[in-house]
Scaffold this motif. Structure first.
Motif, PDB file in Angstrom:
ATOM      1  N   ALA A 148      -4.843  10.186  -5.132  1.00 15.98           N
ATOM      2  CA  ALA A 148      -4.781  10.471  -6.069  1.00 15.98           C
ATOM      3  C   ALA A 148      -4.121  11.542  -6.220  1.00 15.98           C
ATOM      4  O   ALA A 148      -3.238  11.733  -7.059  1.00 15.98           O
ATOM      5  CB  ALA A 148      -6.395  10.514  -6.506  1.00 15.98           C
ATOM      6  N   LEU A 149      -3.456  12.532  -4.682  1.00 14.48           N
ATOM      7  CA  LEU A 149      -2.950  13.626  -5.123  1.00 14.48           C
ATOM      8  C   LEU A 149      -1.140  13.323  -5.152  1.00 14.48           C
ATOM      9  O   LEU A 149      -0.789  13.900  -5.906  1.00 14.48           O
ATOM     10  CB  LEU A 149      -2.777  14.337  -3.978  1.00 14.48           C
ATOM     11  CG  LEU A 149      -1.746  15.586  -2.850  1.00 14.48           C
ATOM     12  CD1 LEU A 149      -3.022  16.858  -4.022  1.00 14.48           C
ATOM     13  CD2 LEU A 149      -1.186  16.162  -2.253  1.00 14.48           C
TER      14      LEU A 149
ATOM     15  N   PRO B  72       7.189   4.644  -3.747  1.00 15.36           N
ATOM     16  CA  PRO B  72       6.085   3.800  -3.044  1.00 15.36           C
ATOM     17  C   PRO B  72       4.679   4.663  -2.759  1.00 15.36           C
ATOM     18  O   PRO B  72       5.475   5.634  -2.496  1.00 15.36           O
ATOM     19  CB  PRO B  72       7.398   3.929  -1.365  1.00 15.36           C
ATOM     20  CG  PRO B  72       8.446   3.964  -2.282  1.00 15.36           C
ATOM     21  CD  PRO B  72       8.169   5.088  -3.001  1.00 15.36           C
ATOM     22  N   THR B  73       3.783   3.888  -2.362  1.00 13.15           N
ATOM     23  CA  THR B  73       2.455   4.349  -2.814  1.00 13.15           C
ATOM     24  C   THR B  73       2.177   3.397  -1.790  1.00 13.15           C
ATOM     25  O   THR B  73       1.797   2.202  -1.566  1.00 13.15           O
ATOM     26  CB  THR B  73       1.779   4.749  -3.941  1.00 13.15           C
ATOM     27  OG1 THR B  73       2.689   5.094  -5.097  1.00 13.15           O
ATOM     28  CG2 THR B  73       0.802   5.357  -4.107  1.00 13.15           C
ATOM     29  N   CYS B  74       1.065   4.198  -1.199  1.00 15.64           N
ATOM     30  CA  CYS B  74      -0.286   3.183   0.341  1.00 15.64           C
ATOM     31  C   CYS B  74      -1.344   4.256  -0.316  1.00 15.64           C
ATOM     32  O   CYS B  74      -1.633   4.633  -0.119  1.00 15.64           O
ATOM     33  CB  CYS B  74       0.715   4.309   0.906  1.00 15.64           C
ATOM     34  SG  CYS B  74      -1.033   3.363   2.605  1.00 15.64           S
ATOM     35  N   ASP B  75      -1.839   3.354  -1.053  1.00 18.36           N
ATOM     36  CA  ASP B  75      -3.301   3.539  -1.343  1.00 18.36           C
ATOM     37  C   ASP B  75      -4.043   2.235  -1.339  1.00 18.36           C
ATOM     38  O   ASP B  75      -3.904   0.852  -1.723  1.00 18.36           O
ATOM     39  CB  ASP B  75      -2.942   3.730  -3.482  1.00 18.36           C
ATOM     40  CG  ASP B  75      -4.718   3.714  -3.931  1.00 18.36           C
ATOM     41  OD1 ASP B  75      -5.424   4.123  -3.400  1.00 18.36           O
ATOM     42  OD2 ASP B  75      -4.173   4.671  -4.996  1.00 18.36           O
ATOM     43  N   ALA B  76      -5.100   2.121  -0.671  1.00 23.43           N
ATOM     44  CA  ALA B  76      -5.978   0.686  -0.608  1.00 23.43           C
ATOM     45  C   ALA B  76      -6.406   0.510  -1.584  1.00 23.43           C
ATOM     46  O   ALA B  76      -6.805  -1.025  -1.470  1.00 23.43           O
ATOM     47  CB  ALA B  76      -7.794   1.131   0.427  1.00 23.43           C
ATOM     48  N   ILE B  77      -6.892   1.031  -2.613  1.00 22.47           N
ATOM     49  CA  ILE B  77      -7.434   0.575  -3.840  1.00 22.47           C
ATOM     50  C   ILE B  77      -6.063  -0.106  -4.772  1.00 22.47           C
ATOM     51  O   ILE B  77      -6.949  -1.365  -4.857  1.00 22.47           O
ATOM     52  CB  ILE B  77      -8.211   1.862  -4.812  1.00 22.47           C
ATOM     53  CG1 ILE B  77      -9.162   2.424  -4.455  1.00 22.47           C
ATOM     54  CG2 ILE B  77      -8.952   0.901  -6.534  1.00 22.47           C
ATOM     55  CD1 ILE B  77      -9.631   3.477  -4.970  1.00 22.47           C
ATOM     56  N   GLY B  78      -5.321   0.508  -4.959  1.00 23.72           N
ATOM     57  CA  GLY B  78      -4.022  -0.752  -5.844  1.00 23.72           C
ATOM     58  C   GLY B  78      -3.865  -1.666  -4.536  1.00 23.72           C
ATOM     59  O   GLY B  78      -3.747  -3.576  -5.064  1.00 23.72           O
ATOM     60  N   VAL B  79      -4.306  -1.791  -3.192  1.00 24.34           N
ATOM     61  CA  VAL B  79      -3.815  -3.062  -2.148  1.00 24.34           C
ATOM     62  C   VAL B  79      -5.444  -4.398  -2.842  1.00 24.34           C
ATOM     63  O   VAL B  79      -4.664  -4.969  -2.856  1.00 24.34           O
ATOM     64  CB  VAL B  79      -3.796  -3.042  -0.675  1.00 24.34           C
ATOM     65  CG1 VAL B  79      -3.827  -4.245  -0.269  1.00 24.34           C
ATOM     66  CG2 VAL B  79      -2.956  -2.047  -0.399  1.00 24.34           C
TER      67      VAL B  79
ATOM     68  N   ARG C 220      -7.731  18.385 -14.777  1.00 22.68           N
ATOM     69  CA  ARG C 220      -8.048  16.712 -14.163  1.00 22.68           C
ATOM     70  C   ARG C 220      -7.426  15.544 -14.060  1.00 22.68           C
ATOM     71  O   ARG C 220      -6.455  15.701 -14.661  1.00 22.68           O
ATOM     72  CB  ARG C 220      -9.584  16.358 -15.312  1.00 22.68           C
ATOM     73  CG  ARG C 220     -10.144  15.412 -15.282  1.00 22.68           C
ATOM     74  CD  ARG C 220     -11.281  15.403 -16.612  1.00 22.68           C
ATOM     75  NE  ARG C 220     -12.003  14.008 -15.769  1.00 22.68           N
ATOM     76  CZ  ARG C 220     -13.002  14.056 -15.531  1.00 22.68           C
ATOM     77  NH1 ARG C 220     -13.216  14.991 -14.819  1.00 22.68           N
ATOM     78  NH2 ARG C 220     -13.990  13.218 -15.553  1.00 22.68           N
ATOM     79  N   ILE C 221      -7.604  14.794 -13.165  1.00 21.84           N
ATOM     80  CA  ILE C 221      -6.680  12.950 -12.847  1.00 21.84           C
ATOM     81  C   ILE C 221      -7.084  12.679 -12.580  1.00 21.84           C
ATOM     82  O   ILE C 221      -6.661  11.226 -12.800  1.00 21.84           O
ATOM     83  CB  ILE C 221      -5.811  14.053 -11.950  1.00 21.84           C
ATOM     84  CG1 ILE C 221      -4.690  13.445 -12.018  1.00 21.84           C
ATOM     85  CG2 ILE C 221      -6.581  13.920 -10.692  1.00 21.84           C
ATOM     86  CD1 ILE C 221      -3.289  12.967 -13.263  1.00 21.84           C
ATOM     87  N   SER C 222      -8.063  12.520 -12.689  1.00 23.58           N
ATOM     88  CA  SER C 222      -9.456  11.380 -11.556  1.00 23.58           C
ATOM     89  C   SER C 222      -9.517  10.344 -12.825  1.00 23.58           C
ATOM     90  O   SER C 222      -9.122   8.834 -12.975  1.00 23.58           O
ATOM     91  CB  SER C 222     -10.608  12.188 -11.862  1.00 23.58           C
ATOM     92  OG  SER C 222     -11.739  12.417 -12.978  1.00 23.58           O
ATOM     93  N   ASP C 223      -9.208  10.456 -14.161  1.00 21.19           N
ATOM     94  CA  ASP C 223      -9.598   9.635 -15.802  1.00 21.19           C
ATOM     95  C   ASP C 223      -8.212   8.934 -15.324  1.00 21.19           C
ATOM     96  O   ASP C 223      -8.537   7.784 -15.380  1.00 21.19           O
ATOM     97  CB  ASP C 223     -10.271   9.436 -16.838  1.00 21.19           C
ATOM     98  CG  ASP C 223     -11.222  10.732 -16.863  1.00 21.19           C
ATOM     99  OD1 ASP C 223     -12.128  10.502 -15.637  1.00 21.19           O
ATOM    100  OD2 ASP C 223     -11.777  12.181 -17.548  1.00 21.19           O
ATOM    101  N   GLU C 224      -7.551   9.517 -15.425  1.00 22.03           N
ATOM    102  CA  GLU C 224      -5.889   8.685 -15.316  1.00 22.03           C
ATOM    103  C   GLU C 224      -5.776   7.780 -14.336  1.00 22.03           C
ATOM    104  O   GLU C 224      -4.838   6.762 -13.850  1.00 22.03           O
ATOM    105  CB  GLU C 224      -4.472  10.317 -15.879  1.00 22.03           C
ATOM    106  CG  GLU C 224      -4.612  10.645 -17.290  1.00 22.03           C
ATOM    107  CD  GLU C 224      -5.771  11.440 -16.977  1.00 22.03           C
ATOM    108  OE1 GLU C 224      -6.118  11.683 -16.114  1.00 22.03           O
ATOM    109  OE2 GLU C 224      -5.786  12.062 -18.501  1.00 22.03           O
TER     110      GLU C 224
END
Length: 452
Positions: free
Chosen positions: A164-165, A418-425, A239-243
Motif C-alpha cells: 500500500a505504501l 513492478p509490484t510485489c503484492d500478495a493480494i494482487g497475486v 487516506r489511501i486505503s479506499d483507492e
C-alpha cells in the motif's frame, strides 16, 4: 623564518555542520551532550575529572550501535539497538540522498492570479507509514521529525503495509517512501524500509548506475549533511486505503463463489481482503497467526500447517499464507498441499499476457530449472534477474517483463510498475481458476510442478 601555525583539530558535532572550539567540545562532553555518543573525538577528554570520564566510557559502551542496515532495509532491537533519535538520523540521511539526486529540487509556486512565481518553494514529498508493532509509532515520530528537518513534506498514510505504501508513492507522485516496520523479524525488532520514485524498492545492491542504495543512506548517516533549505517540511494526513482496495478489487473475478482461507498477521491486509471478499460474495476464512520469522515455503512451518488444516476443515478452494511484509506468500491447494513458490509463474502468465509477441518473465537467480520447459511450452521467454528486490524490479523494467519471481515466495507483477503484492497475486490465481473452471491442484498437475 615563516611562522607555521600548529594543526588544530576541527570539531563538528554529529548531525551539525558548523565547527565548535575544543573548549565547547569538552564542555559538551562534561555535560553528557547526546551527540557525544557518536562523536569520533569522544576519546579526547582533556583534563575532565576521572569520574566523568568513567561515566562517559560507560555511556559509550551502552550506545555502541549494531549494524542496523541489512540487504533490504534497517532492523534492530527496539531501544537496545534502534531508538527514536537513530530513526531521526537515518530518515534525515535518506532525505539528504534524495535531495542530492537531480532533478529533485524545490520548484517555485505559481501564483493563480498572474501566473508569476512566488518566492516560496515546494518541498519534495515523501510518503510515510508504519505497521502495527507496538514500537512502530515511536520510531515513526523520529523518522517524521528527521524528514521534516530536511525540508521534506511528509504524506502520512498511517497504519499500512508495504504494498500500500508503494501504491501511495505512485498515486501521490512522491519522490520516495519510508515504512516503519519489523517485517521478517521477531516482535522485539523494528526498522525501516525505503522505496524510491514509482515505489521502486531500495536495496543494498545497486540495480543501475543512478539508483539509490541502502549503502548511500548508510554513508549519509555517518557523514554530516546540510539542510537544503531553512524551511521545515509539513506533515499531512492522507487516506489511501479506499483507492488501494478499489484498485485491487477490480482484479478479482465476479460471479465465482470461492471459499478462501487466509493466514496473515497484518490487520490492514486482512481488512482489505475482507472488504474485497464481501463485495465479491466470496467466503472468507481467516486464520490468526502471530508476527514471527517464518518460512512460507516449508509445509513443516507451523503457520503453513495451520492454513493447510483450515483449508481441509472448511473444504475451501485454496488457502494463502501472507508474510508480514505483504509480499511473500505461499498457496495451499484444496487438498492441503503446499505449492512451490515458482509453481505460480506458469499459471499466472496466461492471466497476465495480453500481447503478441508475449512479454518475458524474470526468474530469481536460484529458481529451479524445471520451470523453464513449462514457459517454453507456453511460448514465453525468460531472463534471470538479481537476488535483491531492487534488482528484480529493475530487471522487469529493463526487459519489459510481465511477471517475475522464483524461490523466495515473492511474485512481481507489472502493474504497470513492478509490484510485489500478495493480494494482487491471489486475485490473478482466482482469475485463472475461474477461467478454467477447475481446482487448483488439477491446474498445477497439468504443469507437473506440485511440490511433494
Amino acid at each position: 623564518m615563516p611562522f607555521d601555525p600548529p594543526n588544530e583539530t576541527t570539531y563538528i558535532c554529529p548531525g551539525e555542520t558548523h565547527t565548535i572550539s575544543r573548549s565547547v567540545h569538552l564542555a559538551r562532553m562534561a555535560a553528557f551532550y547526546p551527540a557525544c555518543r557518536d562523536c569520533p573525538f569522544r576519546s579526547e577528554t582533556g583534563h575532565l575529572p576521572q569520574d566523568t570520564i568513567d561515566r562517559l566510557q560507560q555511556t559509550e559502551r551502552r550506545a555502541v550501535p549494531c549494524d542496523l542496515f541489512n540487504d533490504e532495509g534497517v532492523r534492530g532491537v527496539y531501544l537496545n539497538e534502534l531508538t527514536r533519535r537513530q530513526a531521526e538520523l537515518i530518515a534525515a540521511a535518506f532525505a539528504s540522498v534524495l535531495w542530492s539526486r537531480s532533478p529533485l529540487v524545490g520548484r517555485m509556486v505559481e501564483s493563480a492570479a498572474d501566473g508569476a512565481n512566488s518566492n516560496r518553494s515546494v518541498n519534495p514529498s515523501i510518503v510515510v507509514g508504519y505497521d502495527d508493532r507496538p514500537s512502530a509509532p515511536d520510531i515513526f515520530s523520529g523518522a517524521v521529525q528527521g524528514l521534516r528537518r530536511m525540508s521534506c513534506d511528509v504524506l502520512d498514510i498511517g497504519l499500512t503495509a508495504k504494498p500500500a505504501l508503494q501504491f501511495a508513492v505512485e498515486q501521490f507522485n512522491a519522490v520516495g517512501g519510508l515504512l516503519v516496520t519489523g517485517a521478517g523479524c521477531d516482535p522485539s525488532r523494528i526498522g525501516m524500509d525505503f522505496v524510491g520514485t514509482d515505489g521502486t524498492p531500495i536495496s543494498r545492491s545497486r540495480s543501475d548506475w543512478e539508483s539509490i542504495t541502502l549503502a548511500d543512506i548508510e554513508h549519509a548517516v555517518r557523514d554530516p549533511y546540510h539542510r537544503p533549505t531553512r524551511n521545515a517540511g509539513v506533515q499531512s494526513a492522507c487516506r489511501i486505503s479506499d483507492e488501494y482496495t478499489t484498485g485491487l478489487s477490480n482484479l478479482f473475478p465476479v460471479l465465482a463463489p470461492f471459499t478462501v482461507v487466509v493466514g496473515c498477521s497484518v490487520p490492514m491486509m486482512m481488512r482489505t481482503l475482507a472488504s474485497i471478499f464481501d463485495e465479491r460474495s466470496y467466503r472468507f476464512v481467516s486464520v490468526n497467526i502471530p508476527r514471527r520469522v517464518r518460512d512460507v515455503n516449508e509445509i513443516t512451518d507451523s503457520d503453513v500447517a495451520r492454513v493447510a488444516e483450515a483449508v481441509h476443515e472448511s473444504q475451501a478452494d485454496l488457502g494463502i499464507l501472507i508474510d508480514d511484509d505483504g509480499g511473500r506468500c505461499s498457496f495451499i491447494t484444496e487438498g492441503g498441499e503446499l505449492l512451490s513458490a515458482w509453481t505460480l509463474l506458469p499459471l499466472l502468465v496466461e492471466s497476465l499476457q495480453t500481447e503478441v509477441p508475449r512479454r518475458p518473465v524474470v526468474l530469481e537467480p536460484h529458481t529451479p530449472t524445471e520451470v523453464e520447459p513449462q514457459l517454453i511450452r507456453q511460448g514465453i521467454s525468460w531472463v534471470r534477474g538479481g537476488g535483491s528486490h531492487a534488482e528484480m524490479a529493475q530487471a522487469m523494467r529493463d526487459h519489459n517483463a510481465v511477471l517475475g519471481g522464483g524461490e523466495s515466495g515473492r511474485v512481481w507483477i507489472a502493474n504497470p510498475s513492478p509490484t510485489c503484492d500478495a493480494i494482487g497475486v491471489l486475485a490473478h490465481v482466482l482469475t485463472v481458476l475461474s477461467r478454467h473452471q477447475m481446482s487448483l491442484s488439477r491446474l498445477v498437475e497439468m504443469t507437473g510442478t506440485l511440490k511433494a
